[in-house]
Design a protein around this motif. Sequence first.
Motif, short mmCIF file in Angstrom:
data_model
loop_
_atom_site.label_atom_id
_atom_site.label_comp_id
_atom_site.label_asym_id
_atom_site.label_seq_id
_atom_site.Cartn_x
_atom_site.Cartn_y
_atom_site.Cartn_z
N ARG A 53 -10.32 9.47 -5.62
CA ARG A 53 -9.46 9.02 -4.52
C ARG A 53 -9.19 7.52 -4.65
NH1 ARG A 53 -10.12 13.57 -1.03
NH2 ARG A 53 -12.20 14.46 -1.19
N PRO A 54 -8.59 7.08 -5.74
CA PRO A 54 -8.43 5.64 -5.97
C PRO A 54 -7.38 5.01 -5.06
CG PRO A 54 -7.21 6.86 -7.63
CD PRO A 54 -7.99 7.88 -6.83
N ALA A 55 -7.57 3.74 -4.78
CA ALA A 55 -6.55 2.98 -4.04
C ALA A 55 -5.37 2.67 -4.93
CB ALA A 55 -7.16 1.69 -3.50
N LEU A 56 -5.63 2.57 -6.24
CA LEU A 56 -4.60 2.18 -7.21
C LEU A 56 -4.59 3.16 -8.37
CD1 LEU A 56 -2.55 -0.03 -8.10
CD2 LEU A 56 -4.45 -1.15 -9.28
N LEU A 57 -3.42 3.70 -8.68
CA LEU A 57 -3.24 4.63 -9.80
C LEU A 57 -2.34 3.95 -10.83
CD1 LEU A 57 -3.84 7.48 -10.89
CD2 LEU A 57 -1.81 8.28 -9.68
N LEU A 58 -2.89 3.66 -12.01
CA LEU A 58 -2.17 2.94 -13.05
C LEU A 58 -1.86 3.88 -14.20
CD1 LEU A 58 -4.24 -0.38 -13.13
CD2 LEU A 58 -2.17 0.14 -11.83
N CYS A 59 -0.58 3.98 -14.53
CA CYS A 59 -0.12 4.95 -15.52
C CYS A 59 0.65 4.21 -16.62
CB CYS A 59 0.79 5.99 -14.87
SG CYS A 59 0.17 6.68 -13.32
N ALA B 257 2.65 13.94 -6.58
CA ALA B 257 1.98 14.75 -5.56
C ALA B 257 0.59 14.22 -5.23
CB ALA B 257 1.91 16.20 -6.01
N VAL B 258 -0.18 13.90 -6.27
CA VAL B 258 -1.55 13.47 -6.01
C VAL B 258 -1.59 12.06 -5.45
CG1 VAL B 258 -2.49 15.02 -7.76
CG2 VAL B 258 -1.92 12.67 -8.39
N ALA B 259 -0.65 11.21 -5.86
CA ALA B 259 -0.60 9.86 -5.28
C ALA B 259 -0.33 9.95 -3.78
CB ALA B 259 0.47 9.03 -5.97
N ARG B 260 0.57 10.84 -3.41
CA ARG B 260 0.87 11.04 -2.00
C ARG B 260 -0.35 11.61 -1.27
NH1 ARG B 260 5.23 13.68 -2.74
NH2 ARG B 260 4.26 15.74 -2.77
N ASP B 261 -1.04 12.53 -1.92
CA ASP B 261 -2.18 13.20 -1.29
C ASP B 261 -3.34 12.23 -1.02
OD1 ASP B 261 -3.34 16.06 -0.65
OD2 ASP B 261 -4.92 14.99 -1.72
N VAL B 262 -3.61 11.34 -1.98
CA VAL B 262 -4.73 10.41 -1.81
C VAL B 262 -4.29 9.05 -1.29
CG1 VAL B 262 -6.03 11.55 -3.64
CG2 VAL B 262 -4.68 9.52 -4.20
N GLY B 263 -2.97 8.87 -1.11
CA GLY B 263 -2.47 7.62 -0.58
C GLY B 263 -2.55 6.45 -1.54
N ALA B 264 -2.51 6.73 -2.83
CA ALA B 264 -2.68 5.68 -3.83
C ALA B 264 -1.40 4.88 -4.03
CB ALA B 264 -3.10 6.30 -5.17
N THR B 265 -1.56 3.59 -4.21
CA THR B 265 -0.47 2.76 -4.71
C THR B 265 -0.35 3.04 -6.20
OG1 THR B 265 -0.98 1.07 -3.07
CG2 THR B 265 0.31 0.39 -4.99
N THR B 266 0.86 3.35 -6.65
CA THR B 266 1.04 3.86 -8.02
C THR B 266 1.95 2.95 -8.82
OG1 THR B 266 0.79 6.11 -7.18
CG2 THR B 266 1.73 5.87 -9.38
N MET B 267 1.52 2.64 -10.05
CA MET B 267 2.32 1.82 -10.96
C MET B 267 2.47 2.57 -12.27
SD MET B 267 0.70 -1.93 -10.17
CE MET B 267 1.99 -2.76 -11.07
N LYS C 261 0.83 -1.21 0.00
CA LYS C 261 0.00 0.00 0.00
C LYS C 261 0.86 1.26 0.00
CE LYS C 261 -3.37 2.49 2.86
NZ LYS C 261 -4.17 2.99 1.75
N GLY C 262 0.57 2.17 -0.92
CA GLY C 262 1.21 3.47 -0.96
C GLY C 262 2.53 3.53 -1.69
N GLU C 263 3.06 2.39 -2.14
CA GLU C 263 4.36 2.45 -2.82
C GLU C 263 4.19 2.83 -4.29
OE1 GLU C 263 6.72 -1.10 -3.23
OE2 GLU C 263 4.97 -2.38 -3.56
#
Length: 243
Positions: free
Chosen positions: A166-172, A193-203, A42-44
């Motif tokens: 406010r997604p849990a997962l951000l896929l790019c 910035a937005v991943a940090r703000d919403v706490g999204a796990t980002t790929m 979570k959050g990485e």
Amino acid sequence: MSDTRHSTGSGVVFAVRGLCKVYATEAGEVHALRDVDLDIVKGETLVLLGPSGSGKSTFLNILGGLDVATSGSVRFRDMELTRASAGQVTAYRRASVGFIFQFFNLVPSLTARENVALITEIADDAMSPEEALALVGLSDRLDHFPAQLSGGQQQRVAVARAIAKRPALLLCDEPTGSLDSESGVQVLEAIQAVARDVGATTMIVSHNAGIAQMADRVIRFRDGAITDIVVNARKTAPREMSW
């Protein structure tokens, strides 16, 4: 450097085991993914690297509910995605996943605010379009149409649209692939910035190895398999990266 793919920590949001994807073509079977194992915390922020056809986008699409696995399992929290019904997967995409693609996919007849509102009007607990656009630095472009925005600004609208729920997962998937380096930096800064703000796990899938410097972990794919996992001891800000 590390090749640790499994974690016993409570922060694991995705557990991928034995994931395979086979496509049938006229020339025969194509193995897009071969027995992939990975835990995602979570959050990485993960950056997925590899040549075209290596399996990284297929992996992203299966985790995002846009494609289905041939075999293996993907667990998101307490939900077994690979055994979920079509309705459950649709609900998962709508509630938990934000997508950003190489091409912005904005509606040209709608303003930036209206493009983001397409998501905020159907999502639960969504932020307002104004709040989402402020997070990507576009408060002064709310009522501009896509044709009135630069490529980088259009992609930042796409970022705002993706994170407004406010997604849990951000896929790019190649989010900077069609941008010049300065616009690319601005888009990556917005994603970070937005991943940090919403706490999204980002790929982030990319052909640009320089982007790897902003990741917590770098996942390298080749021929449908994970060949290497590197843990960054120190993450680099997008503006400081070597492109």
